[in-house]
Design an enzyme around this catalytic site. Structure first.
Site, short mmCIF file in Angstrom:
data_model
loop_
_atom_site.label_atom_id
_atom_site.label_comp_id
_atom_site.label_asym_id
_atom_site.label_seq_id
_atom_site.Cartn_x
_atom_site.Cartn_y
_atom_site.Cartn_z
CE LYS A 1 0.94 1.09 4.50
NZ LYS A 1 1.64 2.35 4.94
N PRO B 1 10.44 -4.80 0.57
CG PRO B 1 10.89 -2.52 0.32
CD PRO B 1 10.17 -3.66 -0.34
CG MET B 2 11.36 -6.89 5.97
SD MET B 2 12.08 -8.06 7.14
CE MET B 2 11.62 -9.63 6.37
N GLY B 3 10.69 -2.44 6.65
CA GLY B 3 10.97 -1.08 7.10
C GLY B 3 10.79 -0.06 6.00
N GLY B 4 9.87 -0.35 5.05
CA GLY B 4 9.68 0.55 3.92
C GLY B 4 8.44 1.40 3.99
N GLY B 5 7.56 1.13 4.97
CA GLY B 5 6.33 1.92 5.08
C GLY B 5 5.28 1.54 4.06
CB ILE B 6 5.18 -0.39 1.10
CG1 ILE B 6 6.33 -1.40 1.33
CG2 ILE B 6 5.70 0.86 0.44
CD1 ILE B 6 7.03 -1.80 0.06
N GLY C 1 4.60 -6.63 6.00
CA GLY C 1 4.23 -7.61 7.02
C GLY C 1 2.75 -7.63 7.30
CB SER C 2 0.27 -4.89 7.66
OG SER C 2 0.86 -4.28 8.79
CG ASP D 1 -0.69 -0.03 8.33
OD1 ASP D 1 -1.39 0.91 8.76
OD2 ASP D 1 0.48 0.13 7.93
#
Length: 290
Positions: free
Chosen positions: A13, A96-101, A104-105, A138
């Site tokens: 997202k 990517p992890m820690g990308g704000g997209i 994981g959610s 999220d």
């Protein structure tokens, strides 16, 4: 009954804007945002187990199996329904992890949707959203499955019609922990509340979209802490109106066509990972709940 589901999409997202309007007594932040689904994501595979065990069958760097949101999601659905089934979960991690997209959610939401189908548990979308909120703010959006104007901590969702677009998303060489940004004393938490009508009246027709409405309240804090994010924002802003998504680190710009987005991508320095992706109107697994 189906015993496996393969190639289950977990789309990312983008936050077209993100305003922090306050902080609640429970420590969570009150926010307003518009969530945009995009056609870029992880891919998950599920095999039903008859022994009730839930396992992640592949390694994910720095994510122990017991803390993985997909495993936690499966266990929550199992406990909620009382099913005797379990599952093997395989994750093809592309985001990517820690990308704000929302990687994981989205994985967690896809797990809830896919297992709801695989286990034939027939939990309603509303109930899946309630389960999802236990996993993160999220996650309910991805269960909701449509582009949305969101309030509360992100769980109050209203469908919003968004124009078809292509996006250039750049992944800075930085991992931004969400908790660090939310707890930063320089983060403003007093943005004035807006309405969905405010957003719809302005966002779609302005040349500078998505930079035509609001802002990301976290962007200034992240850019100050992470020079690489600031560098990407400065660079992309020369090409098109850019914005950081979520708590960072990914930065995006919107284009009216794939060709225009690819033309911009061709100029991205090779040291930055980038992707051109299309907007989605609905989650690919939307039909897995009702």
């Amino acid at each position: 009954m189906t015993t496996s589901l393969r190639d289950c999409a977990a789309p990312a997202k983008l936050n077209l804007f993100l305003h922090i309007t306050g902080r609640r007594p429970d420590g969570y932040h009150a926010l307003q945002t518009v969530f945009q689904l995009i056609d870029w994501g992880d891919v998950l595979h599920f095999a039903r187990r008859d022994d009730g065990a839930i396992r992640r069958v592949n390694e994910i760097a720095n994510v122990p199996e017991d803390t993985d949101l997909t495993v936690r999601a499966a266990r929550l659905l199992q406990a909620h329904t009382g099913t005797a089934f379990g599952a093997d979960i395989e994750i093809d991690k592309r985001l990517p992890m820690g990308g704000g997209i929302g990687g994981g959610s989205s994985d967690a939401a896809t797990t809830l949707l896919a297992l709801n189908r695989l286990w034939d548990t027939r939990v309603s979308r509303k109930d899946l959203q309630r389960i999802a909120l236990k996993l993160g703010a999220d996650v309910p959006f991805f269960i909701f499955g449509e582009n949305a104007f969101a309030g509360g901590v992100g769980e109050e969702l209203d469908t919003v019609e968004l124009p078809a677009r292509h996006f250039l998303v750049i992944v800075p060489n930085a991992h931004v922990p969400t908790v660090e940004i939310f707890s930063d004393p320089e983060l403003t938490r007093d943005s004035e509340a807006v309405t969905i009508t405010d957003f719809l009246a302005q966002h779609g027709s302005t040349i500078g979209w998505p930079d035509s409405f609001g802002r990301n309240d976290m962007q200034a804090v992240v850019a100050k802490k992470y020079a690489e994010v600031a560098k990407v924002l400065d660079w992309l802003d020369i090409i098109a109106a850019s914005r950081m998504t979520g708590s960072g680190a990914c930065v995006f710009a919107a284009f009216p066509s794939k060709e225009a987005a690819l033309e911009a991508q061709a100029k991205v320095p090779p040291s930055w990972r980038s992707v051109v992706t299309a907007s989605l109107q609905r989650h690919p697994l939307y039909s897995f709940a009702s």
